[in-house]
Enzyme design. Structure first.
Site, PDB file in Angstrom:
ATOM      1  N   SER A   1       0.810  -1.234   0.007  1.00  0.00           N
ATOM      2  CA  SER A   1       0.013  -0.063   0.029  1.00  0.00           C
ATOM      3  C   SER A   1       0.858   1.276   0.067  1.00  0.00           C
ATOM      4  CB  SER A   1      -0.944   0.012   1.320  1.00  0.00           C
ATOM      5  OG  SER A   1      -1.574   1.299   1.416  1.00  0.00           O
TER       6      SER A   1
ATOM      7  N   TYR B   1      -2.062   0.021  10.403  1.00  0.00           N
ATOM      8  CA  TYR B   1      -1.957  -0.616   8.878  1.00  0.00           C
ATOM      9  C   TYR B   1      -0.866  -0.051   8.476  1.00  0.00           C
ATOM     10  CZ  TYR B   1      -3.997  -1.366   4.288  1.00  0.00           C
ATOM     11  OH  TYR B   1      -4.088  -1.731   3.113  1.00  0.00           O
TER      12      TYR B   1
END
Length: 250
Positions: A141, A154
């Site tokens: 990501s 995250y």
């Protein structure tokens, strides 16, 4: 379109979003696909649309026995393993770091980090045992290469995915196994679409933070993943391919 005729590829999180789009493109490219997910209905729907080129296997990637079974079932169904797209993950709503519970932090690490580790471990072992020069792509990501406020667990997990990707590439290049990370920006997945449906300002905001002026559709990420899986990327390993509309350029 890349030619993956006769190749067998595992796709985790294959029931929706980037995973589903990648399954569809892999099948169109001639590959056999093992679709893994925890949503049986979604996974089986993807397989039903594949024209007999895919099989569904339920797999919770945070559970070692599930991952071992996924690899074994793939080998039994298709006779080999040439690549994998380790895409399953769990994003979470934003919170300041000190407000993140230990339970939530551990859940992110279990799925996003441990799950990716387990998938790579058993995929690599299967490839080495069969002398396969395979390709593995892990979904990271933009949160794996920059800090994203309000998403501490995250960000930590996806940075770990990038690190694991690089180490695996260094460890197993001698076996002809390539390992790379895909780095998406915001992508119009079903989860994001639901969030935008509930917040009229979210889509304009997401458009504004990508220099290209919009965010990604799943098929755009699938094209990047399939390229990395294919022989067209034969000298690419240990890399992070940013398909992020310029997000990490600023």
């Amino acid at each position: 379109m890349s030619d993956l005729s006769g190749k067998t590829i595992i796709v985790t999180g294959g029931g929706s979003g980037i995973g589903r789009a990648t399954v569809e493109l892999l099948v169109a490219s001639g590959a056999n696909v093992a679709v893994a997910d925890i949503n049986d209905e979604a996974g089986e729907a993807v397989v039903a649309a594949s024209g007999g080129k895919a099989a569904y296997f339920r797999c919770d990637i945070a559970q070692e026995e599930d991952v071992k079974a996924l690899v074994a079932q793939t080998l039994a169904a298709f006779g080999g393993l040439d690549g994998a797209f380790n895409n399953a993950a769990i994003p979470q709503a934003g919170l300041p770091l000190a407000e993140v519970s230990l339970e939530r932090f551990r859940q992110s690490m279990d799925i996003n980090v441990t799950g990716t580790f387990l998938c790579m471990k058993y995929q690599i072992l299967a490839m080495i045992e069969r002398g396969t020069k395979g390709s593995i792509v892990n979904t990271a990501s933009v949160a794996g290469v920059v800090g994203v406020p309000m998403h501490g667990e995250y960000v930590g997990a996806k940075h770990a995915v990038v690190g694991l990707t690089r180490v695996a590439a260094a460890d197993y290049g001698k076996h002809g196994i390539r390992v790379n990370a895909l780095v998406p920006g915001a992508v119009r997945t079903p989860m994001l679409q639901r969030a935008m449906d509930n917040d009229a300002g979210l889509e304009p905001y997401l458009n504004s933070i990508h220099p290209i002026g919009r965010f990604s559709e799943p098929h755009e990420q699938a094209q990047a993943a399939v390229w990395l899986l294919s022989d067209a990327a034969s000298f690419v390993t240990g890399s992070c391919l940013a398909a992020d509309g310029g997000f990490t350029a600023i």
